[in-house]
Design an enzyme around this catalytic site. Structure first.
Site, short mmCIF file in Angstrom:
data_model
loop_
_atom_site.label_atom_id
_atom_site.label_comp_id
_atom_site.label_asym_id
_atom_site.label_seq_id
_atom_site.Cartn_x
_atom_site.Cartn_y
_atom_site.Cartn_z
N ARG A 121 0.55 -1.30 0.16
CA ARG A 121 -0.16 0.44 0.00
C ARG A 121 1.17 0.81 0.30
O ARG A 121 2.09 1.14 -0.24
CB ARG A 121 0.02 0.01 1.07
CG ARG A 121 -1.98 -1.26 1.66
CD ARG A 121 -2.73 -1.11 2.72
NE ARG A 121 -3.49 0.56 2.74
CZ ARG A 121 -3.19 1.01 3.64
NH1 ARG A 121 -2.72 0.63 4.37
NH2 ARG A 121 -4.09 2.07 3.81
N LYS A 153 2.86 -7.67 11.42
CA LYS A 153 2.88 -8.18 9.73
C LYS A 153 2.63 -9.85 10.39
O LYS A 153 4.11 -10.03 9.62
CB LYS A 153 2.75 -7.30 9.06
CG LYS A 153 2.42 -6.77 8.16
CD LYS A 153 2.25 -5.77 7.20
CE LYS A 153 1.80 -5.22 5.96
NZ LYS A 153 1.72 -4.08 5.22
N ARG A 175 -1.01 3.21 20.27
CA ARG A 175 -0.34 4.66 21.39
C ARG A 175 0.10 3.90 22.54
O ARG A 175 -1.13 2.83 22.62
CB ARG A 175 -1.35 5.45 22.12
CG ARG A 175 -1.56 6.82 20.18
CD ARG A 175 -1.94 7.84 21.29
NE ARG A 175 -2.33 7.78 21.20
CZ ARG A 175 -2.96 7.86 22.16
NH1 ARG A 175 -3.00 9.01 23.74
NH2 ARG A 175 -4.98 8.46 22.58
#
Length: 262
Positions: A59, A128, A261
């Site tokens: 992407r 990932k 976060r």
């Protein structure tokens, strides 16, 4: 275990109902990009696989590292009779199909990071496993769906990947037959594409919440030059990320980079 991609073995692992939705399966030793090949040469329903990509794409124009003989680099060209009203949902639906296919292969503890990254690990250390790249073919009635998945490569291998990553082998402690992995993906993806124009949005949102690793997490969203922080709260009926920013105010994002976060 069969270590090479084999179109015959993949097709043999499909049920008759799924196989009839499929066109040709082309397997290449090396391509610059399976998506590029499918955009130029594939017909509706055709699948392109490569043992290696020399110019794999992710992407936002990012490179997708694609070493030989260990992972899955798959592109499927799909044609709709008319452009679906909710075409922006296609990447999310594809992500769900891949997540469910990995469950079918015995993988546990994985999920989807909006919009369509397949990840594993806790929210403060997501790694990932794979990603999805959609590219339209002229008219939006045709699309190439690209799926890159780390299968048997171990994270200890030399890598230029600029983010934490893992593989099916690292998750499960065993090697996988990539033909079986591809067959599992097609078994979930092709029937979903067949009924995509009649997508049950309520059911989709329930399915998405099951796999959504961001749900309820404090996140930082980078949208263009703007940085917004808030609590991720699922997706809307356009597949946009919903973010609660303050006092119950919800913002929606159709395209953005998201990080959790601490």
């Amino acid at each position: 275990m069969h270590n090479e991609l084999d179109a015959g073995l993949i097709r043999a692992a499909l049920t008759a109902d799924v196989a009839q939705l499929l066109g040709d399966i082309q397997v290449f030793a090396s391509l610059d990009s399976t998506n590029a090949w499918a955009l130029q040469h594939a017909q509706c329903g055709d699948v392109c696989l490569a043992e290696q990509q020399t110019a794999g794409r992710g992407r936002r124009g990012k490179a997708w590292e694609s070493p030989a003989g260990t992972n899955v680099y798959l592109s499927l060209r799909w044609c709709f009779e008319t452009v679906p009203a909710h075409l922006p949902m296609l990447g999310l639906v594809t992500g769900l199909a891949v997540a469910e296919a990995l469950r079918d292969c015995g993988i546990e503890g994985h999920g989807i990071k909006w919009p369509n990254d397949i990840v594993v690990g806790g929210n403060n250390h997501l790694q990932k496993l794979g990603g999805i790249l959609l590219e339209a073919v002229g008219s939006l009635q045709q699309v190439v769906i690209g799926i890159g998945l780390n299968v048997n490569r171990l994270p200890t291998a030399t890598s230029a990947i600029d983010q934490p990553w893992s593989s099916l082998r690292a998750c499960a402690g065993r090697e996988f037959d990539r033909n079986q992995v591809v067959a599992a993906i097609l078994t979930r993806l092709l029937p979903g594409l067949q009924v995509f124009s009649r997508l049950d949005m309520a059911q989709f949102q329930r399915n998405w919440q099951h796999w959504d690793v961001l749900h309820g997490c404090p996140v930082r969203v980078l949208a263009g030059s703007e940085v917004i922080e808030g609590i991720a709260c699922g997706v809307d009926v356009q597949g946009q990320l919903r973010l609660e920013v303050r006092d119950g105010v919800i913002k929606a994002f159709s395209s953005a980079d998201v990080s959790v976060r601490m």
